[in-house]
Design an enzyme around this catalytic site. Structure first.
Site, PDB file in Angstrom:
ATOM      1  N   LYS A  56       5.691   2.948  -5.997  1.00  0.00           N
ATOM      2  CA  LYS A  56       4.667   2.699  -7.012  1.00  0.00           C
ATOM      3  C   LYS A  56       3.245   2.924  -6.500  1.00  0.00           C
ATOM      4  CE  LYS A  56       6.831   0.511 -10.801  1.00  0.00           C
ATOM      5  NZ  LYS A  56       8.116   0.006 -10.262  1.00  0.00           N
ATOM      6  N   SER A  81       4.490  -8.438 -12.550  1.00  0.00           N
ATOM      7  CA  SER A  81       4.731  -9.470 -11.541  1.00  0.00           C
ATOM      8  C   SER A  81       5.324  -8.815 -10.310  1.00  0.00           C
ATOM      9  CB  SER A  81       5.681 -10.524 -12.091  1.00  0.00           C
ATOM     10  OG  SER A  81       6.845  -9.893 -12.565  1.00  0.00           O
ATOM     11  N   ASN A  83       6.113  -4.727  -8.177  1.00  0.00           N
ATOM     12  CA  ASN A  83       5.543  -3.719  -7.298  1.00  0.00           C
ATOM     13  C   ASN A  83       4.326  -3.008  -7.877  1.00  0.00           C
ATOM     14  OD1 ASN A  83       7.360  -4.162  -5.207  1.00  0.00           O
ATOM     15  ND2 ASN A  83       8.893  -2.770  -6.064  1.00  0.00           N
ATOM     16  N   TYR A 118      -4.578  -8.486  -1.270  1.00  0.00           N
ATOM     17  CA  TYR A 118      -5.179  -7.155  -1.380  1.00  0.00           C
ATOM     18  C   TYR A 118      -6.540  -7.218  -2.061  1.00  0.00           C
ATOM     19  CZ  TYR A 118      -0.633  -5.067  -0.151  1.00  0.00           C
ATOM     20  OH  TYR A 118       0.523  -4.695   0.492  1.00  0.00           O
ATOM     21  N   LEU A 186       9.337   7.060 -12.480  1.00  0.00           N
ATOM     22  CA  LEU A 186       9.878   7.753 -11.308  1.00  0.00           C
ATOM     23  C   LEU A 186      10.806   8.887 -11.733  1.00  0.00           C
ATOM     24  CD1 LEU A 186      10.023   7.811  -8.203  1.00  0.00           C
ATOM     25  CD2 LEU A 186      11.995   6.282  -8.349  1.00  0.00           C
ATOM     26  N   GLU A 207      20.339   3.250 -14.202  1.00  0.00           N
ATOM     27  CA  GLU A 207      19.732   1.987 -14.636  1.00  0.00           C
ATOM     28  C   GLU A 207      20.754   0.863 -14.512  1.00  0.00           C
ATOM     29  OE1 GLU A 207      18.578   2.461 -18.732  1.00  0.00           O
ATOM     30  OE2 GLU A 207      20.586   3.076 -19.337  1.00  0.00           O
ATOM     31  N   GLY A 211      21.197  -3.429 -18.633  1.00  0.00           N
ATOM     32  CA  GLY A 211      20.068  -2.925 -19.416  1.00  0.00           C
ATOM     33  C   GLY A 211      20.196  -1.426 -19.572  1.00  0.00           C
ATOM     34  N   ASP A 213      19.466   0.620 -21.882  1.00  0.00           N
ATOM     35  CA  ASP A 213      18.670   1.178 -22.989  1.00  0.00           C
ATOM     36  C   ASP A 213      18.360   2.664 -22.780  1.00  0.00           C
ATOM     37  OD1 ASP A 213      16.972  -0.127 -20.873  1.00  0.00           O
ATOM     38  OD2 ASP A 213      15.431   1.027 -21.922  1.00  0.00           O
ATOM     39  N   SER A 307      14.071   3.527  -3.913  1.00  0.00           N
ATOM     40  CA  SER A 307      12.748   3.325  -4.506  1.00  0.00           C
ATOM     41  C   SER A 307      11.877   2.248  -3.867  1.00  0.00           C
ATOM     42  CB  SER A 307      12.885   3.062  -6.002  1.00  0.00           C
ATOM     43  OG  SER A 307      13.745   1.971  -6.238  1.00  0.00           O
ATOM     44  N   ASN A 310      11.026  -4.274  -1.354  1.00  0.00           N
ATOM     45  CA  ASN A 310      10.376  -5.587  -1.437  1.00  0.00           C
ATOM     46  C   ASN A 310      11.323  -6.644  -1.995  1.00  0.00           C
ATOM     47  OD1 ASN A 310       7.953  -4.647  -0.409  1.00  0.00           O
ATOM     48  ND2 ASN A 310       7.241  -3.983  -2.419  1.00  0.00           N
TER      49      ASN A 310
HETATM   50  C1  PLP Z   1       9.293   0.076 -10.761  1.00  0.00           C
HETATM   51  C2  PLP Z   1      10.462   0.291  -9.914  1.00  0.00           C
HETATM   52  C3  PLP Z   1      11.561   1.061 -10.346  1.00  0.00           C
HETATM   53  C4  PLP Z   1      11.631   1.673 -11.722  1.00  0.00           C
HETATM   54  O1  PLP Z   1      10.643   2.646 -11.887  1.00  0.00           O
HETATM   55  P1  PLP Z   1      10.219   3.192 -13.328  1.00  0.00           P
HETATM   56  O2  PLP Z   1       9.154   4.172 -13.068  1.00  0.00           O
HETATM   57  O3  PLP Z   1       9.756   2.007 -14.132  1.00  0.00           O
HETATM   58  O4  PLP Z   1      11.451   3.778 -13.925  1.00  0.00           O
HETATM   59  C5  PLP Z   1      12.607   1.273  -9.464  1.00  0.00           C
HETATM   60  N1  PLP Z   1      12.603   0.726  -8.223  1.00  0.00           N
HETATM   61  C6  PLP Z   1      11.582  -0.028  -7.781  1.00  0.00           C
HETATM   62  C7  PLP Z   1      11.655  -0.580  -6.401  1.00  0.00           C
HETATM   63  C8  PLP Z   1      10.467  -0.268  -8.604  1.00  0.00           C
HETATM   64  O5  PLP Z   1       9.449  -1.014  -8.146  1.00  0.00           O
END
Ligand code: PLP
Length: 327
Positions: A56, A81, A83, A118, A186, A207, A211, A213, A307, A310
């Site tokens: 992010k 709340s 990342n 930060y 992403l 996903e 969820g 969707d 991704s 944390n």
């Molecule tokens: C936000 C996030 C996602 C999902 O990303 P989107 O762009 O909302 O689809 C996946 N993994 C992590 C670790 C995230 O912080």
């Protein structure tokens, strides 16, 4: 309003130039044990090693870099709340922009502290009684702040696409790329990169099963809204895809898969024991799907977007010590 024009691969390239020297070029890890287990060659793009611990940072830094002088002086506001909040707070500090983050009053203390650490101002709200989007919009209107949403924004999508761009440039001939999916920032950015750089690579979103969707939206051709899903993948507890992200996903994605919480925990354990890396539950989505689909992927070259990393350590220990699910 900035950010509402659909991004293209040219925007991913510009984002990469803006991020150069600011974002980490994260490593691509491989493991012969994983390859043996899956029966394919798997390349992990490890955004758990990105600044603040998740991809992010890419989208947030790219979006804030594009602020004009007036926007920079007034500051940025974001609601999250997770990342995205930390990504905005860190990017704002690096760029000297004041940041206000709207967080639920019961957000984990560690996350509030990290965001304040930060240098951001945290505004808390009651998540059962108040609407964070309305609070964010009100702050934007009364104080002249610029709102940067977590996924449905062209500069955010373009920034997120730089991770897949790096992976595809580093690893030739990927047959398929699996990407974690929440609101779709992403995934849509990755689709832009793959389409431009390696059109023959199939790209899949993954996903949480609770969820689904995104999968339902793809099948029905319109954005499906759901209640906040009950899943350990807290970074993908989104209720719907965005307008911009869905337009790209609908046009470009090969399919959307799901993973159960048990499969995420299983993948988390493999990351820890085999690759020796800490991955948060949401970051395990893509690999969990690859493990499930292994018979169909035999002999292929597979990219996996990891991704983020944390996760509260006590929570992590609790999750990986759960009994292994029957397979
Ligand atoms: C936000 C996030 C996602 C999902 O990303 P989107 O762009 O909302 O689809 C996946 N993994 C992590 C670790 C995230 O912080």
């Amino acid at each position: 309003m900035a950010g509402v024009i659909p991004p293209t691969y040219a925007d991913v390239e510009s984002a990469a130039a803006r991020l150069l020297g600011h974002a980490h070029r994260t490593p691509v890890l491989t493991s012969s044990r994983v390859d043996d287990e899956v029966g394919a060659r798997v390349f992990f793009k490890c955004e758990n090693f990105q600044r603040m611990g998740a991809f992010k940072f890419r989208g947030a830094f790219n979006a804030l870099s594009r602020f004009d002088d007036e926007q920079r002086r007034a500051g940025v506001v974001a609601y999250s709340s997770g990342n995205h909040a930390q990504a905005i707070a860190l990017s704002a500090r690096l760029l000297g922009i004041p940041a206000t983050i709207v967080m639920p009053h019961d957000a984990p203390a560690a996350k509030v502290a990290a965001t304040r650490g930060y240098g951001a101002t945290v505004v808390s709200y009651d998540r059962y009684a108040e609407d964070r989007e309305a609070i964010g919009r009100a702050l934007a209107a009364t104080r002249g702040l610029t709102l940067v949403p977590p996924y449905d924004h062209a500069d955010v999508i373009a920034g997120q696409g730089t991770a897949a761009k790096e992976l595809i440039e580093e690893v030739d001939g990927l047959d398929a790329l699996f990407v974690c999916l929440g609101g779709g920032g992403l995934l849509s950015g990755s689709l832009l990169a793959a389409q431009a750089l390696s059109p023959s690579t199939r790209v899949y979103g993954v996903e949480p099963a609770a969820g689904d969707d995104g999968q339902r939206s793809l099948r029905s051709g319109e954005i499906v809204h759901i209640d906040t899903p009950d899943t350990i993948a807290d970074g993908a507890q989104t209720q719907h895809l965005g307008e911009l992200t869905f337009a790209i996903i609908r046009r470009e994605v090969d399919d959307i898969h799901t993973a159960t919480d048990a499969e995420l925990v299983d993948a988390m354990r493999v990351f820890a024991s085999t690759l020796k890396i800490v991955v948060e539950p949401t970051g395990c989505l893509a690999f969990a799907a690859v493990r499930r689909l292994a018979p169909e992927l035999a002999g292929q070259r597979i990219g996996v977007l990891v991704s983020g990393g944390n996760v509260d350590l006590a929570r992590y220990a609790e999750l990986i010590s759960r009994p292994a699910p029957a397979r």
